[in-house]
Scaffold this active site. Structure first.
Site, PDB file in Angstrom:
ATOM      1  CB  SER B 364      -0.879  -0.014   1.241  1.00  0.00           C
ATOM      2  OG  SER B 364      -1.564   1.196   1.330  1.00  0.00           O
ATOM      3  NE  ARG B 365       2.827   1.486  -5.643  1.00  0.00           N
ATOM      4  CZ  ARG B 365       2.340   1.357  -6.854  1.00  0.00           C
ATOM      5  NH1 ARG B 365       1.802   2.389  -7.454  1.00  0.00           N
ATOM      6  NH2 ARG B 365       2.395   0.212  -7.466  1.00  0.00           N
ATOM      7  CB  VAL B 366      -0.871   6.719   0.128  1.00  0.00           C
ATOM      8  CG1 VAL B 366      -0.129   7.372  -0.984  1.00  0.00           C
ATOM      9  CG2 VAL B 366      -2.128   6.073  -0.337  1.00  0.00           C
TER      10      VAL B 366
END
Lengths: 215, 506
Positions: B364-366
């Site tokens: 999950s990048r954010v």
């Protein structure tokens, strides 16, 4: 059998192949501008028309030779020069030779139609299709013509049509644009709007009886 | 209640009195050819791309292709009734759908018509199906969590409000279940959910609606359904419709969640339309703009800035892969557009690890910024991902049958129990405080003495024990959203008490 008749009718009304039309447009433009530079395009169009009516339609075998792919290009050009050359104008003979050279003789009737309509547009004349439920009398047609002439930037040529299904009023079509003042369309609109209003009214009536928080 | 007939009659008569006929102006054309869901029309010389057109039998269409001599239209409805030579009219409008509160709890088709047999939808507003995504200035970073209620997701691939998190995996690996659990977990919260079924079997859509109803989730959910039996144009439009419905709430400052189930089917529908329209095929025969088809859809998810109300739209697109092939065209496209992916594996699924999330390649990048403090804690979910990765490596090594030293054996035992702990039955989302309590218990070795097969049961008992007897700890976590040292100590003491009690009964 009325039901089976309708689709056939429909297919008849369907226009020509759009890609063929794109090609005819090029030839029609070329023909008209050549005719203008050499004299009157009116005369050239008349000659074209008479070639279609008096030669091609009267002698279908000749038309078949021109359309046939067995006859070679050079033979066709030869034939045109021998048959049409002595009678037709130089412009028209050359035009036929060009078509023969590009193997487009089959498009002749379409090119004539396209040339006519483009010529009319250049002259500021446009065809207007007027549909009414009952045949219109002279007086009414004249009134439509004069009011259209005032409002539109061209000279209208009115093609009358009757279609009892529109119930009343007029449907006027100029090119792709339709001005629909028919009774049938108005009734359809009214029906839509009444349905919508009634639905809203029923809903608000329902809301009145139910708990606000439940909504 | 009873409707008063004369009241309605008066409405109708008023309408008729006030009706003013106006001459309708429109462009017309004629149908040249009809194919599967498409029509080629002649005329319509001033039609615009994306404009809605109407066929003579009332079916709507959407201008798709503008060519020199003809206009390509996709037909949104029954295309079998349209024949060559039919008249087509422009409407001068874009395709719009009804939006608003009236739709909540309803099942609709991609044009906003109800298909659940619960009466007409009276929506006061409509919204164009295709709208531009909010720009840079209209957004703010994703910082609020969207709790999915799934331990493995909230701990390791957390999702923030306004994020786009892809759920990817083979068929039958539990993709829809993750999305459904997330919707169920929003119960009692402030998130409005939209579930878009695109190219699904009608039976599965009915199943989803049934589950949503059973768990009381239809009170805040809209279902948009374009099933496999619907024509391709409707399947193509469905996700945009869902986005428009959610967007309406987002611009009101509310939080929304949209599930696109699934986008690979939508891409296939779009490919069908494009090929019928004779657009040139590219890789895997998809048209060149299939990337744009998905990117413009997913870009509409956003967390708006406070001036615009601070609403959000979280997207959970789903992609089905074939035999785990994530490097196929559509999966790579969507992976690159989204802010992370949850990757589901059939091997794990059949080994009983459900949800079958492959922790190693799910990211999950954010979302990390959006985790609550208690969950982010080093002793809770902070190190769990690395620990699990280390465990997987050790596990592979241990299979060689070598003698293991005590520390390694302990690490392995802990790992087996953590894997057990992250398993979760479907439709049973957990509150984030409960997740923190049980993961913290796992990392502190509460279950080390329990056989792996009994971890799930013991976890249930632990949660029940804390809820019933130590509810103040749970409440502190819910209120502060953090795990202070005092709370940690209290939790550890509670764990000890729990363990002692188990040992006493055993």
């Amino acid at each position: 059998m009325a039901a089976s008749d309708t689709p056939i009718e429909k297919v008849k009304s369907v226009l020509d192949d759009p890609s063929a039309r794109a090609i005819t447009r090029v030839y029609a433009d070329g023909f008209l501008s050549a005719a203008r530079s050499m004299g009157s395009s009116e005369d050239a169009l008349d000659e074209f028309q008479s070639f279609i009516d008096d030669v091609m339609k009267r002698y279908p075998e000749f038309a078949r030779i021109l359309n046939s792919s067995i006859v070679s290009r050079d033979d066709k050009i030869d034939l045109i020069q021998k048959v049409v050359g002595p009678f037709g104008s130089k412009l028209f003979t050359n035009f036929l030779c060009v078509l023969a050279k590009h193997e487009r003789l089959g498009l002749l009737p379409l090119i004539l139609k396209e040339s006519r309509s483009r010529h009319e547009i250049q002259q500021g004349i446009r065809h207007v299709k007027v549909t009414s439920s009952e045949p219109l009398n002279e007086n009414a047609v004249e009134r439509i013509r004069s009011s259209m002439k005032q409002k539109m930037p061209f000279e209208p040529v009115i093609d009358l049509q009757t279609d009892p299904e529109i119930l009343g009023g007029l449907v006027i079509q100029v090119g792709d644009t339709v001005y629909d003042g028919s009774l049938a369309t108005r009734l359809k609109k009214l029906r839509e709007r009444i349905g919508e209003r009634t639905l809203n009214e029923i809903q608000s009536g329902r809301n009145r009886f139910s708990h606000i928080e439940a909504n | 209640m009873k409707f008063k007939a004369d009241e309605i009659a008066s409405v109708i008569s008023k309408q008729i009195e006030e009706f003013q006929g106006q001459v309708e102006t429109s462009e017309v054309g004629r149908v040249l050819e009809v194919g599967d869901g498409i029509a080629r029309c002649y005329g319509l010389s001033s039609a615009m791309s994306g404009e809605m057109v109407e066929f003579s039998n009332g079916v709507r269409g959407l201008v798709f292709n503008l060519e020199e001599d003809s206009v390509g239209v996709i037909i949104l409805g029954d295309y079998l009734e349209i024949t060559e030579g039919d008249e087509v009219r422009t409407t001068g409008a874009l395709l719009s759908v009804p939006v608003g509160d009236a739709l909540i709890g309803r099942v609709v088709d991609p044009l906003g018509n109800p298909i659940d047999g619960a009466g007409p939808i009276v929506a006061s507003e409509t919204r164009p199906v295709e709208t531009a995504a909010p720009g840079v200035a209209a957004r703010q970073p994703v910082t609020e969590p969207l709790q999915t209620g799934i331990k493995a997701v909230d701990a390791m691939t957390p999702i923030g409000r306004g994020q786009r998190e892809l759920i990817i995996g083979d068929r039958k690996t539990g993709k829809t279940t993750i999305a459904l659990d997330t919707i169920l977990n929003q119960k009692g919260g402030d998130v409005i959910c939209v579930y878009v079924a695109c190219g699904q079997r009608d039976a599965s859509v009915a199943g989803v609606v049934e589950v949503l109803k059973e768990y009381g989730a239809m009170d805040y959910t809209i279902v948009v359904s374009a099933s496999a039996s619907d024509p391709a144009p409707l399947q193509y439009v469905a996700p945009y419709t869902g986005a428009a419905m959610a967007e309406h709430f987002m611009y009101q400052g509310k939080h929304t969640l949209v599930v696109y189930d699934d986008l690979s089917k939508q891409a296939q529908a779009y490919r069908q339309l494009s090929l019928l329209m004779r657009r040139p095929p590219g890789r895997e025969a998809y048209p060149g703009d299939v990337f744009y088809c998905h990117s413009r859809l997913l870009e509409r998810s956003a967390k708006l800035n406070d001036e615009l109300g601070g609403g959000s739209m979280t997207a959970l697109p789903i992609i089905e892969t074939l035999e785990g092939e994530v490097s196929a065209y559509i999966p790579t496209n969507v992976i690159s557009i989204t802010d992370g992916q949850i990757y589901l594996e059939p091997d794990l699924f059949f080994a009983g690890v459900r949800p079958a999330i492959n922790v190693g390649i799910s990211v999950s990048r954010v979302g990390g910024n959006a985790q609550i403090k208690a969950m982010k804690d080093k002793k809770v979910a902070g190190g769990i991902k690395l620990d699990l990765a280390a465990f997987r490596e050790l596990e592979a090594f241990a299979q060689l049958g070598t003698e293991l030293d005590k520390a390694t054996q302990a690490q392995l035992d802990r790992g087996y129990r953590m894997v057990e702990l992250l398993k979760q039955p479907q439709y049973q989302p957990l509150h984030v405080a409960d997740q923190v309590i049980s993961i913290f218990a796992g990392t502190n070795g509460v279950f080390d003495s329990v056989a792996p097969s009994e971890v799930a049961e013991q976890e249930q008992r632990l949660l029940q024990f804390i809820r019933e007897e130590k509810s103040e700890i749970r409440n502190t976590i819910i209120e502060t959203k953090a795990l202070s040292d005092d709370t940690k100590d209290a939790l550890l003491a509670a764990y000890k008490e729990f363990k002692d009690r188990i040992e006493a009964t055993a």
